[in-house]
Design an enzyme around this catalytic site. Structure first.
Site, PDB file in Angstrom:
ATOM      1  N   SER A  89       0.801  -1.225   0.000  1.00 30.30           N
ATOM      2  CA  SER A  89       0.000   0.000   0.000  1.00 30.30           C
ATOM      3  C   SER A  89       0.834   1.276   0.000  1.00 30.30           C
ATOM      4  O   SER A  89       0.338   2.334  -0.378  1.00 30.30           O
ATOM      5  CB  SER A  89      -0.950   0.016   1.202  1.00 30.30           C
ATOM      6  OG  SER A  89      -0.237   0.139   2.413  1.00 30.30           O
ATOM      7  N   LYS A 146       0.725   4.867   6.763  1.00 29.90           N
ATOM      8  CA  LYS A 146       0.208   5.647   5.633  1.00 29.90           C
ATOM      9  C   LYS A 146       0.796   7.053   5.705  1.00 29.90           C
ATOM     10  O   LYS A 146       1.457   7.430   6.668  1.00 29.90           O
ATOM     11  CB  LYS A 146      -1.326   5.761   5.680  1.00 29.90           C
ATOM     12  CG  LYS A 146      -2.081   4.447   5.751  1.00 29.90           C
ATOM     13  CD  LYS A 146      -2.048   3.668   4.460  1.00 29.90           C
ATOM     14  CE  LYS A 146      -2.851   2.373   4.594  1.00 29.90           C
ATOM     15  NZ  LYS A 146      -2.665   1.485   3.431  1.00 29.90           N
TER      16      LYS A 146
END
Length: 510
Positions: free
Chosen positions: A48, A97
């Site tokens: 990701s 993230k």
């Protein structure tokens, strides 16, 4: 008869042992303190955050990172930082993230960029600082790899060893295009080390697995230039030609007149004007360029701002105002290097593109970040479950029989991450056909087994693979944000792998 002498305890030995034990104990305590209060190591298990942080099954490459756990003890998290946090929908898991949205902001993704509404409701682009932008560039093309056959254009533009020769004379202009219409898109594999890139391409299949649909005009051209005696003009150019509403050209132009050289950075096109200088679209500076000498050159275009560097002279960054309109997917984007008056040699040419964020909502949809919350996105925008799609699922059930019930009925309820039918490690719930049951992981990471088949799950009204916005009881509901108290620290550095059978990855994280 002599008496045996009894061994007398020697003073220094117990003292040294005590010091050794104390030192070891202190080392253990410091290690524990570092782990729980200052620095901790994490492994990247998923793709990701690629290509910034590798978690590639295809290439067998998994970064290990150090996290500064004290970073947010004295200050709030800041935009564009990469952070580790407890995932709100499964608090037993830690996620990593990039911070994109701050508390109280209203945001949109338009044309791959992030926009924020101001107090008057107008959208303004969020610009990444130049010092940070290096972390976002993704390589498209490099001269040393000879990936573009159009560099072999015959006598006027040709290869000479590892160098490209532009054979211009008089008033003629010779130039080379970097990449092509298809390569100047948001392809999934851009930005990876060459060895990883090939593995990623093989894993994707053909053609690009549906990615690479969007034209990208935020580009960087860099390399070295050697001008021949008698040169008149050299340039780097990024042009966006859209049949719709955008036509824009960014130029770094170097001119030679009467033995004096000047570098000029400019922008032209529909609705584009430098901010703070309403009558100007350029900046110029004198530059010393000696024929036959190699000089560095760069032209950057990102987040509605431009910057250039040539021969030790910097121009910009220059922010400009432009309509919040995305490039048409069929737009023609051109990156070109050229020269006139005399020939030139090029080496180390490289073309990079900026991050291109993909929206998961309909055009014009606002993302409203609540107070004390943050909006987190993955760098691998094409393959990241993040704040664009995070959702929760609420299940009603009978606590005695453990049977799943219709939404809003029964006396018990479970809430957890909504990843219905995702097929990945975070799929939730997971259906067990042979047992006519499902396994559901709640917000605390605890697993629960309920009696229901997949068809029954859908028939009861829990179905649909996409979260709904209605917020109805039992529906999958968007829950996109991370509360501030869930942050664990800021990603600091990649410390592994070190190149032993894998790409060398030791670096600071930005």
């Amino acid at each position: 008869m002599s008496k045996k002498k009894q061994a007398q305890p020697q003073g220094p030995l117990p003292s040294k042992l005590r010091e050794l034990v104390e030192s070891l104990a202190m080392a253990v305590l410091m290690a524990i303190g570092l782990k729980y209060f200052l620095v901790e190591a994490y492994s990247i298990p998923s793709p990701s955050m690629q290509p910034t942080l590798l978690g590639s099954n295809a290439a067998g490459a998994y970064d290990r990172i150090l996290v500064n756990k004290a970073a947010y003890l004295l200050r709030a998290p800041q935009r564009w930082e990469i952070a580790v946090f407890r995932y709100p929908h499964n608090r037993s898991q830690n996620y990593v993230k990039r911070i994109v949205g701050l508390p109280g902001e209203t945001l949109q993704i338009i044309g791959g960029d992030i926009y924020r509404r101001d107090a008057e409701g107008k959208l303004a682009i969020l610009r990444k600082p130049k010092g940070l932008q290096d972390a976002f560039w993704r390589r498209i093309w490099h001269q040393d790899l000879r990936e573009d056959p159009r560099a072999d254009l015959g006598r006027s533009v040709h290869w000479d060893g590892d160098e490209i020769v532009l054979a211009a004379t008089g008033s003629t202009t010779k130039s080379i295009l970097l990449g092509n219409r298809e390569s100047l898109r948001d392809h999934y594999w851009h930005g990876y080390p060459p060895s990883i890139e090939e593995a990623v391409k093989r894993d994707l299949g053909s053609p690009d697995n549906g990615y690479g649909r969007h034209s990208v005009g935020d580009l960087r051209i860099s390399g070295e230039l050697q001008l021949s005696s008698g040169w008149k003009r050299a340039f780097l150019r990024i042009a966006e030609q859209d049949s719709g509403q955008l036509n824009r050209e960014i130029d770094l132009e170097i001119t030679n007149k009467a033995g004096k050289s000047f570098a000029r950075l400019s922008i032209s096109g529909d609705g584009s004007r430098l901010e703070g200088e309403p009558t100007s679209r350029h900046q110029s500076q004198p530059v010393e360029i000696e024929a036959g000498t190699w000089i560095d050159m760069e032209l950057w275009h990102w987040d509605d701002q431009i910057w250039a560097h040539v021969g030790g002279v910097e121009l910009g960054p220059l922010p400009y105002s432009a309509p919040a309109v995305p490039l048409n997917d069929e737009a023609q984007v051109v990156a070109r290097v050229g020269v006139s008056g005399a020939g030139a040699r090029l080496r180390g040419l490289q073309l990079d593109r900026d991050q291109y964020y993909l929206a998961r909502e309909a055009a014009g949809t606002d993302i409203k970040v609540p107070a004390h919350n943050y909006w987190m996105l993955g760098d691998n925008t094409q393959n990241s479950a993040d704040g664009r799609s995070w959702a929760t699922l609420s299940l009603s059930y009978d606590p005695k029989t453990k049977k799943l019930l219709r939404p809003g009925t029964g006396s018990a309820r479970l809430v957890g991450n909504a990843r219905v039918g995702s097929g990945d490690a975070d799929e939730n719930p997971v259906f067990v056909p042979e047992a006519q049951a499902l396994v559901f992981t709640d917000l605390q990471g605890e697993e629960h087994v309920l009696k229901a088949s997949y068809n029954e799950f859908l028939q009861m009204g829990y179905g649909g693979l996409q979260p709904r916005n209605d917020g109805g009881e039992g529906a999958q509901r968007y829950d996109r944000f991370v509360p501030e108290q869930y942050f664990l620290g800021r990603a600091l550095a990649i410390f592994w792998p070190l190149g032993l059978g894998s790409p060398f990855r030791l670096s600071l994280i930005r």
